[in-house]
Scaffold this motif. Structure first.
Motif, PDB file in Angstrom:
ATOM      1  N   GLY A  21       6.747   4.360   7.544  1.00 16.12           N
ATOM      2  CA  GLY A  21       7.592   3.178   7.564  1.00 16.12           C
ATOM      3  C   GLY A  21       6.767   1.984   7.134  1.00 16.12           C
ATOM      4  O   GLY A  21       5.669   1.773   7.651  1.00 16.12           O
ATOM      5  N   ILE A  22       7.259   1.206   6.169  1.00 19.35           N
ATOM      6  CA  ILE A  22       6.509   0.059   5.654  1.00 19.35           C
ATOM      7  C   ILE A  22       7.128  -1.238   6.148  1.00 19.35           C
ATOM      8  O   ILE A  22       8.310  -1.505   5.902  1.00 19.35           O
ATOM      9  CB  ILE A  22       6.464   0.054   4.112  1.00 19.35           C
ATOM     10  CG1 ILE A  22       5.823   1.331   3.576  1.00 19.35           C
ATOM     11  CG2 ILE A  22       5.696  -1.170   3.612  1.00 19.35           C
ATOM     12  CD1 ILE A  22       5.742   1.388   2.061  1.00 19.35           C
ATOM     13  N   VAL A  23       6.321  -2.040   6.814  1.00 20.08           N
ATOM     14  CA  VAL A  23       6.728  -3.381   7.214  1.00 20.08           C
ATOM     15  C   VAL A  23       6.337  -4.329   6.083  1.00 20.08           C
ATOM     16  O   VAL A  23       5.154  -4.477   5.777  1.00 20.08           O
ATOM     17  CB  VAL A  23       6.038  -3.810   8.523  1.00 20.08           C
ATOM     18  CG1 VAL A  23       6.504  -5.205   8.935  1.00 20.08           C
ATOM     19  CG2 VAL A  23       6.298  -2.804   9.624  1.00 20.08           C
ATOM     20  N   GLY A  24       7.335  -4.935   5.445  1.00 20.70           N
ATOM     21  CA  GLY A  24       7.053  -5.866   4.357  1.00 20.70           C
ATOM     22  C   GLY A  24       7.367  -5.348   2.974  1.00 20.70           C
ATOM     23  O   GLY A  24       6.931  -5.928   1.978  1.00 20.70           O
ATOM     24  N   LEU A  25       8.127  -4.265   2.885  1.00 18.72           N
ATOM     25  CA  LEU A  25       8.516  -3.730   1.571  1.00 18.72           C
ATOM     26  C   LEU A  25       9.762  -4.470   1.089  1.00 18.72           C
ATOM     27  O   LEU A  25      10.889  -4.106   1.422  1.00 18.72           O
ATOM     28  CB  LEU A  25       8.774  -2.226   1.653  1.00 18.72           C
ATOM     29  CG  LEU A  25       9.261  -1.545   0.364  1.00 18.72           C
ATOM     30  CD1 LEU A  25       8.300  -1.783  -0.787  1.00 18.72           C
ATOM     31  CD2 LEU A  25       9.475  -0.054   0.592  1.00 18.72           C
ATOM     32  N   GLY A  26       9.548  -5.527   0.322  1.00 23.66           N
ATOM     33  CA  GLY A  26      10.656  -6.318  -0.185  1.00 23.66           C
ATOM     34  C   GLY A  26      11.308  -5.686  -1.397  1.00 23.66           C
ATOM     35  O   GLY A  26      10.831  -4.688  -1.950  1.00 23.66           O
ATOM     36  N   ALA A  27      12.391  -6.302  -1.827  1.00 28.12           N
ATOM     37  CA  ALA A  27      13.159  -5.744  -2.936  1.00 28.12           C
ATOM     38  C   ALA A  27      12.571  -6.094  -4.289  1.00 28.12           C
ATOM     39  O   ALA A  27      12.763  -5.362  -5.257  1.00 28.12           O
ATOM     40  CB  ALA A  27      14.606  -6.230  -2.852  1.00 28.12           C
ATOM     41  N   HIS A  28      11.861  -7.214  -4.374  1.00 26.61           N
ATOM     42  CA  HIS A  28      11.412  -7.667  -5.694  1.00 26.61           C
ATOM     43  C   HIS A  28      10.034  -8.315  -5.606  1.00 26.61           C
ATOM     44  O   HIS A  28       9.880  -9.400  -5.050  1.00 26.61           O
ATOM     45  CB  HIS A  28      12.404  -8.670  -6.289  1.00 26.61           C
ATOM     46  CG  HIS A  28      13.787  -8.126  -6.448  1.00 26.61           C
ATOM     47  ND1 HIS A  28      14.113  -7.151  -7.366  1.00 26.61           N
ATOM     48  CD2 HIS A  28      14.932  -8.407  -5.777  1.00 26.61           C
ATOM     49  CE1 HIS A  28      15.403  -6.867  -7.262  1.00 26.61           C
ATOM     50  NE2 HIS A  28      15.926  -7.607  -6.315  1.00 26.61           N
ATOM     51  N   GLY A  29       9.014  -7.618  -6.129  1.00 24.46           N
ATOM     52  CA  GLY A  29       7.720  -8.230  -6.367  1.00 24.46           C
ATOM     53  C   GLY A  29       6.741  -8.260  -5.225  1.00 24.46           C
ATOM     54  O   GLY A  29       5.665  -8.854  -5.354  1.00 24.46           O
ATOM     55  N   VAL A  84       9.417   8.034  11.957  1.00 26.11           N
ATOM     56  CA  VAL A  84       8.226   7.336  11.461  1.00 26.11           C
ATOM     57  C   VAL A  84       7.005   7.779  12.248  1.00 26.11           C
ATOM     58  O   VAL A  84       6.947   7.632  13.472  1.00 26.11           O
ATOM     59  CB  VAL A  84       8.402   5.805  11.562  1.00 26.11           C
ATOM     60  CG1 VAL A  84       7.092   5.090  11.235  1.00 26.11           C
ATOM     61  CG2 VAL A  84       9.506   5.340  10.628  1.00 26.11           C
ATOM     62  N   ASP A  85       6.015   8.335  11.547  1.00 28.54           N
ATOM     63  CA  ASP A  85       4.746   8.735  12.155  1.00 28.54           C
ATOM     64  C   ASP A  85       3.652   7.704  11.911  1.00 28.54           C
ATOM     65  O   ASP A  85       2.755   7.535  12.741  1.00 28.54           O
ATOM     66  CB  ASP A  85       4.282  10.074  11.575  1.00 28.54           C
ATOM     67  CG  ASP A  85       5.331  11.158  11.668  1.00 28.54           C
ATOM     68  OD1 ASP A  85       5.781  11.435  12.795  1.00 28.54           O
ATOM     69  OD2 ASP A  85       5.728  11.709  10.614  1.00 28.54           O
ATOM     70  N   LEU A  86       3.722   7.045  10.759  1.00 29.10           N
ATOM     71  CA  LEU A  86       2.693   6.087  10.351  1.00 29.10           C
ATOM     72  C   LEU A  86       3.370   4.779   9.954  1.00 29.10           C
ATOM     73  O   LEU A  86       4.272   4.771   9.103  1.00 29.10           O
ATOM     74  CB  LEU A  86       1.903   6.633   9.154  1.00 29.10           C
ATOM     75  CG  LEU A  86       0.887   5.690   8.501  1.00 29.10           C
ATOM     76  CD1 LEU A  86      -0.282   5.411   9.456  1.00 29.10           C
ATOM     77  CD2 LEU A  86       0.364   6.284   7.187  1.00 29.10           C
ATOM     78  N   VAL A  87       2.938   3.681  10.567  1.00 32.20           N
ATOM     79  CA  VAL A  87       3.461   2.360  10.240  1.00 32.20           C
ATOM     80  C   VAL A  87       2.469   1.657   9.319  1.00 32.20           C
ATOM     81  O   VAL A  87       1.274   1.550   9.644  1.00 32.20           O
ATOM     82  CB  VAL A  87       3.694   1.518  11.507  1.00 32.20           C
ATOM     83  CG1 VAL A  87       4.145   0.100  11.140  1.00 32.20           C
ATOM     84  CG2 VAL A  87       4.726   2.182  12.408  1.00 32.20           C
ATOM     85  N   VAL A  88       2.951   1.174   8.182  1.00 33.40           N
ATOM     86  CA  VAL A  88       2.133   0.425   7.235  1.00 33.40           C
ATOM     87  C   VAL A  88       2.495  -1.053   7.347  1.00 33.40           C
ATOM     88  O   VAL A  88       3.654  -1.423   7.162  1.00 33.40           O
ATOM     89  CB  VAL A  88       2.357   0.920   5.795  1.00 33.40           C
ATOM     90  CG1 VAL A  88       1.595   0.044   4.797  1.00 33.40           C
ATOM     91  CG2 VAL A  88       1.938   2.376   5.663  1.00 33.40           C
ATOM     92  N   VAL A  89       1.513  -1.881   7.662  1.00 36.27           N
ATOM     93  CA  VAL A  89       1.721  -3.322   7.796  1.00 36.27           C
ATOM     94  C   VAL A  89       1.237  -3.998   6.517  1.00 36.27           C
ATOM     95  O   VAL A  89       0.039  -4.062   6.254  1.00 36.27           O
ATOM     96  CB  VAL A  89       0.986  -3.873   9.028  1.00 36.27           C
ATOM     97  CG1 VAL A  89       1.122  -5.400   9.102  1.00 36.27           C
ATOM     98  CG2 VAL A  89       1.529  -3.228  10.303  1.00 36.27           C
ATOM     99  N   LEU A 111      -1.600   1.791   9.377  1.00 34.48           N
ATOM    100  CA  LEU A 111      -2.406   1.353   8.249  1.00 34.48           C
ATOM    101  C   LEU A 111      -2.093  -0.118   8.043  1.00 34.48           C
ATOM    102  O   LEU A 111      -0.938  -0.475   7.783  1.00 34.48           O
ATOM    103  CB  LEU A 111      -2.086   2.153   6.980  1.00 34.48           C
ATOM    104  CG  LEU A 111      -2.998   1.920   5.769  1.00 34.48           C
ATOM    105  CD1 LEU A 111      -2.893   3.106   4.798  1.00 34.48           C
ATOM    106  CD2 LEU A 111      -2.693   0.632   5.010  1.00 34.48           C
ATOM    107  N   CYS A 112      -3.096  -0.972   8.202  1.00 33.99           N
ATOM    108  CA  CYS A 112      -2.900  -2.418   8.061  1.00 33.99           C
ATOM    109  C   CYS A 112      -3.639  -2.918   6.838  1.00 33.99           C
ATOM    110  O   CYS A 112      -4.794  -2.547   6.590  1.00 33.99           O
ATOM    111  CB  CYS A 112      -3.400  -3.149   9.305  1.00 33.99           C
ATOM    112  SG  CYS A 112      -3.162  -4.946   9.255  1.00 33.99           S
ATOM    113  N   GLU A 113      -2.984  -3.775   6.086  1.00 31.81           N
ATOM    114  CA  GLU A 113      -3.621  -4.392   4.940  1.00 31.81           C
ATOM    115  C   GLU A 113      -4.844  -5.206   5.370  1.00 31.81           C
ATOM    116  O   GLU A 113      -4.991  -5.612   6.518  1.00 31.81           O
ATOM    117  CB  GLU A 113      -2.623  -5.301   4.202  1.00 31.81           C
ATOM    118  CG  GLU A 113      -1.842  -4.588   3.126  1.00 31.81           C
ATOM    119  CD  GLU A 113      -2.721  -4.122   1.978  1.00 31.81           C
ATOM    120  OE1 GLU A 113      -3.896  -4.551   1.876  1.00 31.81           O
ATOM    121  OE2 GLU A 113      -2.256  -3.297   1.171  1.00 31.81           O
TER     122      GLU A 113
END
Length: 374
Positions: A21-29, A84-89, A111-113
């Protein structure tokens, strides 16, 4: 930290896809759209199952664009999802700690940026929480996973340059220059924690350490030669409180000298040039922009009686994600290799090849302790 019995590790070893699951995956750019999305789709063993953005409405739009059925308006809802097993920030730095805490509280791997936190205290706090919960973590210092860097690391270890005498990096940060797009205002404000020091310099320092070892006696100085940048749309000046010059020097294990100079903006000459000079040869890595974690890298070398440099082909053994092109897919290329290595870490339970939160906190700590006082 033993995370081998975590639900995420067991899932990876089972051979079933790891739900992401990705936190911050926007629609454009968004950065997640340009890097994490194609990276995950290129690495077998992962399945993107959910996303969240700043509101349910924007999340649903993004879900429709990217073909993700589970779209949430909050990170808490995403972290609570059983799929969701892994959360991507993958959001701006000031929001990292809160969102990471949410995922950790749900018992999920994270996984954090990079930067991990907005300053050392936040990074250390997140590392402590992850250690207490014994869940696998990764931090987005993906340059060291780039195949060209992996090959350079092997060449140095195998004696290609002989004894390392010195290494020098000269690079440009891209941002922090004379002009800024509206979306670039964020990195000009030092309070946001996304600066020339914490982003391109730190990524490159981590890459350098992965190839040559951790620098010792490191000293870092910053300077602000520009105090504003011109907005490219409005033409108005925007205050710049982040430094636009970073210079570091230190010694490598064994005594070799290391220097790194990062400049804000872009150069008409060199934007990324890294030399490794030894008693038997030289290695040179170059890139069109000064951020090796998201740029195509060219590796050249020369040794023995050779008086010049020649291109060095990265062997297939270093290329773990063959479906991506190192140039056309440059923003996702190193990220994909980091995802692949993280999956291997989870399955094998060995010392992590991908930096975890403890490594991220240590990188924050090393940079802060090396900063010279005015």
């Amino acid at each position: 930290m033993n995370t081998s019995e975590s639900p995420l590790a067991r899932r990876a070893r089972s051979g079933k896809p790891v739900g992401v699951g990705i936190v911050g995956l926007g629609a454009h750019g968004s950065w997640a759209e340009r890097s994490h999305l194609p990276a995950l789709r290129a690495v077998p063993g992962y399945e993107l199952r959910a996303l969240s953005t700043s509101s349910r409405e924007s999340a649903e739009r993004s879900g429709q664009v990217h073909g993700v059925s589970r779209a949430f308006g909050t990170a808490a809802e995403l972290a609570a999802c059983d799929e969701v097993d892994l959360v991507v920030v993958a959001v701006k730095v000031p929001y990292h700690r809160e969102l990471v805490e949410t995922a950790l509280s749900a018992g999920k791997g994270v996984l954090c940026e990079w930067p991990l936190g907005n300053g050392l205290a936040e990074a250390e706090d997140m590392a402590r929480q992850a250690r207490a919960r014994a869940v696998p973590t990764a931090v987005g210092l993906q340059a060291r996973s780039h195949p060209a860097l992996a090959h350079a690391r092997h060449l140095v270890a195998d004696g290609y340059v002989g004894e390392v005498l010195s290494t020098t990096v000269v690079a440009s940060g891209g941002a922090w220059g004379a002009t800024t797009a509206p979306r670039g205002h964020y990195v000009l404000d030092a309070a946001n924690g996304a600066t020339l020091l914490t982003i391109p310099f730190a990524h490159t320092l981590d890459a350098l350490a992965s190839v040559l070892g951790e620098p010792e006696e490191l000293r870092i100085r910053q300077a602000s030669r520009r105090t504003s940048a011109v907005d490219t749309e409005s033409g108005r000046p925007v205050p710049m409180t982040a430094a636009d010059q970073v210079v570091a020097s230190g010694r490598l294990p064994g005594g070799a000298v290391a220097t790194v100079h990062y400049r804000g903006g872009s150069s008409r000459g060199t934007n990324f040039h890294w030399e490794i000079n030894g008693t038997e040869g030289d290695l040179v890595l170059t890139a069109p922009i000064g951020q090796p974690q998201l740029s195509p890298l060219t590796l050249e070398g020369g040794r023995g009686t050779s008086t010049g440099l020649a291109p060095l082909t990265v062997p297939d053994s270093c290329v773990l994600v063959p479906h991506l092109d190192p140039r056309a897919d440059a923003p996702a290329y190193a990220v994909a290799h980091a995802y692949r290595r993280f999956l291997d870490d989870l399955r094998e339970g060995a010392a992590p090849a991908v930096p975890d939160f403890a490594h991220g906190a240590a990188r924050h700590r090393g940079i802060e302790s090396a900063l010279a006082t005015p």
